[in-house]
Design a protein around this motif. Sequence first.
Motif, PDB file in Angstrom:
ATOM      1  N   ARG A  11       0.811  -1.218   0.000  1.00  0.00           N
ATOM      2  CA  ARG A  11       0.000   0.000   0.000  1.00  0.00           C
ATOM      3  C   ARG A  11       0.850   1.276   0.000  1.00  0.00           C
ATOM      4  N   THR A  12       2.079   1.167   0.452  1.00  0.00           N
ATOM      5  CA  THR A  12       2.904   2.355   0.655  1.00  0.00           C
ATOM      6  C   THR A  12       3.020   3.241  -0.585  1.00  0.00           C
ATOM      7  N   PRO A  13       3.317   2.698  -1.779  1.00  0.00           N
ATOM      8  CA  PRO A  13       3.439   3.576  -2.949  1.00  0.00           C
ATOM      9  C   PRO A  13       2.167   4.373  -3.234  1.00  0.00           C
ATOM     10  N   TYR A  14       1.015   3.756  -2.988  1.00  0.00           N
ATOM     11  CA  TYR A  14      -0.257   4.430  -3.275  1.00  0.00           C
ATOM     12  C   TYR A  14      -0.586   5.480  -2.215  1.00  0.00           C
ATOM     13  N   LEU A  15      -0.244   5.196  -0.974  1.00  0.00           N
ATOM     14  CA  LEU A  15      -0.456   6.196   0.083  1.00  0.00           C
ATOM     15  C   LEU A  15       0.446   7.411  -0.136  1.00  0.00           C
ATOM     16  N   LEU A  16       1.692   7.158  -0.521  1.00  0.00           N
ATOM     17  CA  LEU A  16       2.608   8.258  -0.795  1.00  0.00           C
ATOM     18  C   LEU A  16       2.131   9.074  -1.991  1.00  0.00           C
ATOM     19  N   ALA A  17       1.679   8.394  -3.039  1.00  0.00           N
ATOM     20  CA  ALA A  17       1.172   9.099  -4.221  1.00  0.00           C
ATOM     21  C   ALA A  17      -0.053   9.939  -3.866  1.00  0.00           C
ATOM     22  N   THR A  18      -0.909   9.424  -3.000  1.00  0.00           N
ATOM     23  CA  THR A  18      -2.089  10.179  -2.572  1.00  0.00           C
ATOM     24  C   THR A  18      -1.690  11.446  -1.829  1.00  0.00           C
ATOM     25  N   ALA A  19      -0.703  11.327  -0.940  1.00  0.00           N
ATOM     26  CA  ALA A  19      -0.231  12.503  -0.205  1.00  0.00           C
ATOM     27  C   ALA A  19       0.370  13.536  -1.149  1.00  0.00           C
ATOM     28  N   LEU A  20       1.143  13.070  -2.125  1.00  0.00           N
ATOM     29  CA  LEU A  20       1.718  13.995  -3.102  1.00  0.00           C
ATOM     30  C   LEU A  20       0.628  14.659  -3.931  1.00  0.00           C
ATOM     31  N   PHE A  21      -0.371  13.872  -4.333  1.00  0.00           N
ATOM     32  CA  PHE A  21      -1.476  14.435  -5.127  1.00  0.00           C
ATOM     33  C   PHE A  21      -2.190  15.549  -4.366  1.00  0.00           C
ATOM     34  N   LEU A  22      -2.499  15.300  -3.109  1.00  0.00           N
ATOM     35  CA  LEU A  22      -3.197  16.317  -2.322  1.00  0.00           C
ATOM     36  C   LEU A  22      -2.352  17.575  -2.182  1.00  0.00           C
ATOM     37  N   SER A  23      -1.054  17.404  -1.972  1.00  0.00           N
ATOM     38  CA  SER A  23      -0.171  18.566  -1.853  1.00  0.00           C
ATOM     39  C   SER A  23      -0.097  19.335  -3.162  1.00  0.00           C
ATOM     40  N   TYR A  24       0.121  18.612  -4.266  1.00  0.00           N
ATOM     41  CA  TYR A  24       0.203  19.263  -5.581  1.00  0.00           C
ATOM     42  C   TYR A  24      -1.099  19.985  -5.908  1.00  0.00           C
ATOM     43  N   ALA A  25      -2.230  19.292  -5.707  1.00  0.00           N
ATOM     44  CA  ALA A  25      -3.523  19.862  -6.078  1.00  0.00           C
ATOM     45  C   ALA A  25      -3.838  21.103  -5.250  1.00  0.00           C
ATOM     46  N   CYS A  26      -3.603  21.020  -3.944  1.00  0.00           N
ATOM     47  CA  CYS A  26      -3.876  22.178  -3.090  1.00  0.00           C
ATOM     48  C   CYS A  26      -3.032  23.379  -3.513  1.00  0.00           C
ATOM     49  N   TRP A  27      -1.768  23.136  -3.789  1.00  0.00           N
ATOM     50  CA  TRP A  27      -0.888  24.231  -4.196  1.00  0.00           C
ATOM     51  C   TRP A  27      -1.381  24.859  -5.497  1.00  0.00           C
ATOM     52  N   SER A  28      -1.675  24.030  -6.496  1.00  0.00           N
ATOM     53  CA  SER A  28      -2.079  24.543  -7.805  1.00  0.00           C
ATOM     54  C   SER A  28      -3.396  25.299  -7.747  1.00  0.00           C
ATOM     55  N   VAL A  29      -4.361  24.723  -7.054  1.00  0.00           N
ATOM     56  CA  VAL A  29      -5.684  25.358  -6.983  1.00  0.00           C
ATOM     57  C   VAL A  29      -5.609  26.672  -6.219  1.00  0.00           C
ATOM     58  N   GLN A  30      -4.834  26.703  -5.140  1.00  0.00           N
ATOM     59  CA  GLN A  30      -4.702  27.946  -4.398  1.00  0.00           C
ATOM     60  C   GLN A  30      -4.011  29.034  -5.219  1.00  0.00           C
ATOM     61  N   ARG A  31      -3.018  28.654  -6.020  1.00  0.00           N
ATOM     62  CA  ARG A  31      -2.378  29.623  -6.911  1.00  0.00           C
ATOM     63  C   ARG A  31      -3.418  30.242  -7.842  1.00  0.00           C
ATOM     64  N   HIS A  32      -4.297  29.395  -8.382  1.00  0.00           N
ATOM     65  CA  HIS A  32      -5.319  29.906  -9.298  1.00  0.00           C
ATOM     66  C   HIS A  32      -6.314  30.792  -8.569  1.00  0.00           C
ATOM     67  N   ARG A  33      -6.718  30.406  -7.384  1.00  0.00           N
ATOM     68  CA  ARG A  33      -7.685  31.207  -6.632  1.00  0.00           C
ATOM     69  C   ARG A  33      -7.108  32.572  -6.264  1.00  0.00           C
ATOM     70  N   GLN A  34      -5.803  32.652  -6.157  1.00  0.00           N
ATOM     71  CA  GLN A  34      -5.175  33.918  -5.796  1.00  0.00           C
ATOM     72  C   GLN A  34      -4.706  34.715  -7.017  1.00  0.00           C
ATOM     73  N   LEU A  35      -5.185  34.327  -8.200  1.00  0.00           N
ATOM     74  CA  LEU A  35      -4.857  35.034  -9.441  1.00  0.00           C
ATOM     75  C   LEU A  35      -3.359  34.977  -9.757  1.00  0.00           C
ATOM     76  N   ARG A  36      -2.712  33.864  -9.418  1.00  0.00           N
ATOM     77  CA  ARG A  36      -1.301  33.718  -9.696  1.00  0.00           C
ATOM     78  C   ARG A  36      -1.043  32.836 -10.908  1.00  0.00           C
ATOM     79  N   THR A  37      -2.105  32.325 -11.543  1.00  0.00           N
ATOM     80  CA  THR A  37      -1.952  31.610 -12.804  1.00  0.00           C
ATOM     81  C   THR A  37      -2.014  32.623 -13.945  1.00  0.00           C
TER      82      THR A  37
END
Length: 446
Positions: A11-37
Amino acid sequence: MPATAPRATTRTPYLLATALFLSYACWSVQRHRQLRTSGYDLGIFEQAVRGYAGLGAPVSTIKAPGFNLLGDHFHPILAVLAPFYRLAPSPITLLIAQAALIAASSIPITRLATRLAGRLAGVSAGLAYGLSWGLQSAIDFDFHEVAFAVPLLAFGLTALLERRFAAAAAWTLPLITVKEDLPATVAVIGLLVALRGRRRLGAAMILVAVGAGLLIVGVLLPALNPGHVYAYAGSTAPDGQNPLQRLFLPAVKLRTLLELAAPTLFLSLRSPLLLAAVPTLAWRFWSTNPSYWGTGFQYSAVLMPIVFVAFLDALPTIGTGRPARTACVAALAATILIPAPIRGLPDHWRVSPRAQQAKLALTRIPDGAHVAADNRLAPQLTARRTVYLFPAYPQPDVRPEWVAVTTPPDTSMAALVTMTAALDRLPAYGYREALRTNDVIIFHRQ
């Protein structure tokens, strides 16, 4: 307990990938919400995917009216996102898709490192890869088609390392549909397949890749480009400079090479798999465009899976067991020490009142309208409106109903004097100010 340990490791590779996905997605979406895209490139790619979702061509009016984006770069793989965009027509759909693709690429790397040196090594190598500066730079700069290349390379190269040659070919051949420079990478991987014993398969990969690359650059891109040329050929033309100097100077290119190898403690240099990075590095360093030489933007994302799989290929050369685990932990430490753009995530959770006011002001422009917007505002409008780039538009023959600009003027795509001159021309084109806030001015053509 012994029965559950293998399951936890699986399970470890999938749990790590999930954590990375959440981090990447939160960062990207917040950049867009703050007009930084930006319109270049998130707005452009959204328009392309929006075209596919409407069962049409990937036209981007931000590039130019009626511009088919397949005449700029060859990336038909973007059509894969069309069903998701129909369900959720928003630039955020593209940002989340990119986060998922790049996060998924950590799965084969974590899994292979775990098989080679244990769970601690797997987690360390997976985190080192997921936090690598090349992937962070891509996540920090809008959306790009190379997001598809990252998992294809990670799965393909790990399959090659495990001598699953048919799987390696199946994963890497679709790179041809991601971008026009990647057939060269496929050809090199075909060479590696041939050198590892599958000569016919490797030769077939080389022939397909070379043929596809010549067809794309020599025929398809010029046919779809308004000027009937490959738009980026000029940056690779000979200029009389010594070839070695052009490839390795100025020093920023050497620094890029250093930062590529440093996270893997330079062990990746021991693996022949690193040859797969040569085509990307060659076209970037040969180009006359300085943007390609350094560590910024999305250009190094495709190199990260190559470098880290090469690192895993070289691990047995320093020994198994503890030496390999130590190398993976040290690689994670080295990755953390190298400066990268994603830092201080908690500082970005709150959307500033000014960004909220700007987004509210943009609702004055009705859905379905044609609008010229500057680079900062364009991706906030592309989901429901036809967007052109200001200050290139309006022009006498192309005058959208609306114009939206930030104040002070956004100078990311044009000099202040150019922006000011374009604003001064608006009254002559029939535009009158419809709304002004501290951050946004909206004009309407009477």
